[in-house]
Design a protein around this motif. Sequence first.
Motif: not given
Length: 379
Positions: A13-17, A337-341
């Motif tokens: 429910k967010s369009n922010k980071f 959208v924070m993602t990481r390996p």
Amino acid sequence: MQNIIEFIQKTFKSNKFIPLHEPRFIGNEKEYLNKCIDSTFVSSVGEYVDKFEEEFAKKVGSKYAIATVNGTSALHISLLLANVTENDEVITQALTFIATCNAISYIKSKPIFVDVDKDTMGMSPDSLKNFLEKNCEIKDSKCINKSTKKIIKACVPMHTFGHSCRIDEIKSICDEWKISLVEDAAESLGSFYKKQHTGTFGDLGAFSFNGNKIITSGGGGVIVTDDEKLARRAKYLTTTAKVPHPFEYIHDEIGFNYRMPNLNAALLVAQLENLDFFIKRKKELANKYKEFFKDNNDVNFVEEPKNSNSNYWLQAVLLKDSSNRDGFLEFMNKNGVMTRPIWKLMNELEMFKDSQSSTLENSKYLEQHIVNIPSSVIL
């Protein structure tokens, strides 16, 4: 990939980071912190430290819990309690967070790396067994590495992202080879394997309460054990090895200032009260991801392994084409959208490149294919 972003934005429910994992303070945190401040006992002596240790031991089913300043210190002390010295070796997995190997290195012992299983992402019992049978022998009730002539004192498997490894099989192998089992359960509070809580299979287990963990006090860790002697020594070593006395400062060995402050413990007592709610919400999020990715030909959602009840601390996906990994990461992070390996393998780091290791086929595969996606508790 745009549809993945839209799904995550709708879910959170967010369009922010959207961060990877942010803490939730929805209970008695402020009340307990204020009581702690009013008491003036904000350091390592106070009622909340004792209460947290008691409640945590009940929650995981251990006899004793000893609170520390962070998970790395908990693992460091656990290895010392397992009698690991600078002339010894410790078996662990190459696919782990750096804290595992840092704790081993603090004692100046040497890590040995074995492979993981693809489904658990944790230490493979088969890889462990094969390494020991090929490279080791039992002499005078000690596991001796035939190539280095050193004693392998301990084994440290990690429960990756809250998914349990096949810890019962690992324990059986360690018992057979006279190796102490120390569980790195930093990520797996609330996770069970065959109805037993992770961290309680070994001689000792270490948990973390870093800011991104399922419950947090900004930092913090805990050691669990069923051995009263080890528990007493853990508390002694983590409080600067001070000999009890009404006023004298007597320390009879090198100790560590690792005792958790009462302020952190106050936060954790409140956080622990909501652990079951957090896990329920994380499982709901996992089910949403599972449903979303079920027909995706490029991405597999990582589900809890067989015989496990996982806390789903960090949600993960496996990209079928590893060449898409960096592009996926760049696109998602660029669009908020924070993602990481997953971590770089420990044996590939400069400090550990000369460490002995088994073949690491599964570890290398997962390093290239696994990505974490937003995992915060949805309120």
